[in-house]
Design a protein around this motif. Sequence first.
Motif, PDB file in Angstrom:
ATOM      1  N   CYS A  59       0.835  -1.209   0.000  1.00 27.47           N
ATOM      2  CA  CYS A  59       0.000   0.000   0.000  1.00 27.47           C
ATOM      3  C   CYS A  59       0.870   1.259   0.000  1.00 27.47           C
ATOM      4  O   CYS A  59       1.743   1.411   0.865  1.00 27.47           O
ATOM      5  CB  CYS A  59      -0.918   0.012   1.222  1.00 27.47           C
TER       6      CYS A  59
ATOM      7  N   HIS B 200      -0.034   4.158   0.822  1.00 30.51           N
ATOM      8  CA  HIS B 200      -0.446   5.082   1.887  1.00 30.51           C
ATOM      9  C   HIS B 200       0.024   4.609   3.257  1.00 30.51           C
ATOM     10  O   HIS B 200       0.742   5.332   3.950  1.00 30.51           O
ATOM     11  CB  HIS B 200      -1.967   5.253   1.883  1.00 30.51           C
ATOM     12  N   CYS B 201      -0.332   3.382   3.645  1.00 33.50           N
ATOM     13  CA  CYS B 201       0.043   2.915   4.987  1.00 33.50           C
ATOM     14  C   CYS B 201       1.285   2.024   4.976  1.00 33.50           C
ATOM     15  O   CYS B 201       1.778   1.628   6.031  1.00 33.50           O
ATOM     16  CB  CYS B 201      -1.119   2.171   5.642  1.00 33.50           C
TER      17      CYS B 201
ATOM     18  N   CYS C  10      -5.927   0.218   5.536  1.00 29.97           N
ATOM     19  CA  CYS C  10      -6.174   1.642   5.794  1.00 29.97           C
ATOM     20  C   CYS C  10      -7.336   2.224   4.990  1.00 29.97           C
ATOM     21  O   CYS C  10      -7.722   3.376   5.209  1.00 29.97           O
ATOM     22  CB  CYS C  10      -4.909   2.451   5.520  1.00 29.97           C
ATOM     23  N   GLY C  11      -7.883   1.459   4.026  1.00 24.10           N
ATOM     24  CA  GLY C  11      -9.010   1.955   3.247  1.00 24.10           C
ATOM     25  C   GLY C  11      -8.636   2.724   2.001  1.00 24.10           C
ATOM     26  O   GLY C  11      -9.505   3.234   1.285  1.00 24.10           O
ATOM     27  N   PHE C  12      -7.344   2.819   1.693  1.00 29.76           N
ATOM     28  CA  PHE C  12      -6.891   3.475   0.458  1.00 29.76           C
ATOM     29  C   PHE C  12      -7.520   2.766  -0.749  1.00 29.76           C
ATOM     30  O   PHE C  12      -7.533   1.541  -0.817  1.00 29.76           O
ATOM     31  CB  PHE C  12      -5.361   3.403   0.387  1.00 29.76           C
ATOM     32  N   GLU C  13      -8.065   3.542  -1.698  1.00 24.10           N
ATOM     33  CA  GLU C  13      -8.691   2.936  -2.877  1.00 24.10           C
ATOM     34  C   GLU C  13      -8.329   3.707  -4.138  1.00 24.10           C
ATOM     35  O   GLU C  13      -8.301   4.934  -4.138  1.00 24.10           O
ATOM     36  CB  GLU C  13     -10.224   2.897  -2.741  1.00 24.10           C
TER      37      GLU C  13
ATOM     38  N   ASN D 145      -7.900   8.156  -7.263  1.00 19.94           N
ATOM     39  CA  ASN D 145      -8.180   8.022  -5.835  1.00 19.94           C
ATOM     40  C   ASN D 145      -9.643   8.382  -5.585  1.00 19.94           C
ATOM     41  O   ASN D 145     -10.071   9.499  -5.898  1.00 19.94           O
ATOM     42  CB  ASN D 145      -7.244   8.951  -5.047  1.00 19.94           C
TER      43      ASN D 145
ATOM     44  N   LYS E 208     -11.439   7.708  -2.504  1.00 19.17           N
ATOM     45  CA  LYS E 208     -11.866   7.849  -1.113  1.00 19.17           C
ATOM     46  C   LYS E 208     -11.239   9.045  -0.414  1.00 19.17           C
ATOM     47  O   LYS E 208     -11.594   9.364   0.714  1.00 19.17           O
ATOM     48  CB  LYS E 208     -11.500   6.566  -0.341  1.00 19.17           C
ATOM     49  N   GLY E 209     -10.279   9.691  -1.096  1.00 17.19           N
ATOM     50  CA  GLY E 209      -9.605  10.822  -0.456  1.00 17.19           C
ATOM     51  C   GLY E 209      -8.622  10.401   0.606  1.00 17.19           C
ATOM     52  O   GLY E 209      -8.128  11.239   1.376  1.00 17.19           O
ATOM     53  N   ILE E 210      -8.322   9.113   0.680  1.00 11.81           N
ATOM     54  CA  ILE E 210      -7.338   8.602   1.639  1.00 11.81           C
ATOM     55  C   ILE E 210      -6.007   8.464   0.919  1.00 11.81           C
ATOM     56  O   ILE E 210      -5.884   7.710  -0.042  1.00 11.81           O
ATOM     57  CB  ILE E 210      -7.764   7.236   2.202  1.00 11.81           C
ATOM     58  N   GLY E 211      -5.000   9.212   1.346  1.00 11.49           N
ATOM     59  CA  GLY E 211      -3.696   9.165   0.707  1.00 11.49           C
ATOM     60  C   GLY E 211      -3.673   9.932  -0.603  1.00 11.49           C
ATOM     61  O   GLY E 211      -4.667  10.509  -1.041  1.00 11.49           O
TER      62      GLY E 211
END
Length: 399
Positions: free
Chosen positions: A232, A234-235, A254-257, A268, A270-273
């Motif tokens: 990943c 992000h995490c 972590c939910g990164f998509e 991206n 989900k706005g995660i990372g």
Amino acid sequence: MKKTAYKRPNLFYYRLVQLICKVFSLAVFRCKIKRNEIKKAKGPFVVIANHGAAYDFVNLFGATRRRMTFVLSYSFYNSMPLQRFFDGIGVIPKQQFQTTISDFRRMKSVVESGEPLVIYPAGLCPEDGIGTTIPEATYDFLKWLGVDVYVARATGSYFVMPKWSKGFHPGKTSIDIYKLMSKEELASTSNDELRTKILDSLDFDAYHDQEQEKVKFKKFPLHGLEKVLYRCPHCDKEFSISIKNDDTLMCNECGFEEKSDEYSLLHNIKGIGKEIRYVSDWARFIIDKTKEEIKNKEDYKLTAKTKIQMLDYQKHKFVDVGSGLLTLNKEKFNLSGTINEENINIDFPVHSFPNLPFNPTRYLELQENKNIYRCVLDDSRYISKFLNSLKALYQLRNN
């Protein structure tokens, strides 16, 4: 070096395979030839081609009426029941990342007989869209051949049959075939200059090319890509990536998509990372992280349980012959276990080669002379980690 007699491709077989390749090229690759400077080329020459997909050769086979000799992977040649056709069209099978004196002689005999030779210097098509490393010996080899050099650069073929996917994804591809240099220019060019010219011509990033070409796909499922992009961004968790709804890569930690669009570019959602638009850039992130691990860990080592397969030359396929343990450290691969109920313990130094033949969802292959040991790991997620570690070691060793 002793001369080897050149065996001219059989005209009937060659024209038959040309016809099959033309149909396949039009129906599956939908290939457009941008430029074709070998169509009327005379005398001996060598074509060097980039390698985006396993069947790239079908787009090149009909580029000239002359009978060209293709250099083919020894593993591919022997694992398909097509030897009669392969021999009929005069292919030269050779081990990837190693070349014997007899291989050299056969390839030299082609151009000495005034005929064209086709090679894929990188040897492997990529799993991540990034052109694979060209061995340094290639430049000496080309100068030794001493003939005109042409380039065949394909664009888009990676997406038609990604290494991590099953089957084909018909799209639009193109191929540009042009003269890189004459034999006189080749003789006066240093290896450093030759390396630069060839890398400029053959190196590619399929996803950056796609940003320019914008070829649409009606359906492009990502299953298998999670084995390549296993970390990943992000995490930084390994083996946390899975596929959702066929078109989305997601991190279960972590939910990164990231969702793939109709052009196979990522977004991206989900706005995660941070967004990583290209699979190739995600793959580079993993390589950089792997290099950090190797530099920071003196006793870096990977170990995995594996089934062992070898070629059955009668059945023309790989068959189970045993099982064991595959280990990689900074110096070598080691394969230990049993083959046909006999104990083995074989070392494969990694100093000189940048990659291995592999399929990111199924296996990797170790070679020792004519022996090919196909390692089918119990946990296939580790295949890409082994290969990325090998790439990282090579890059660290060669800056």
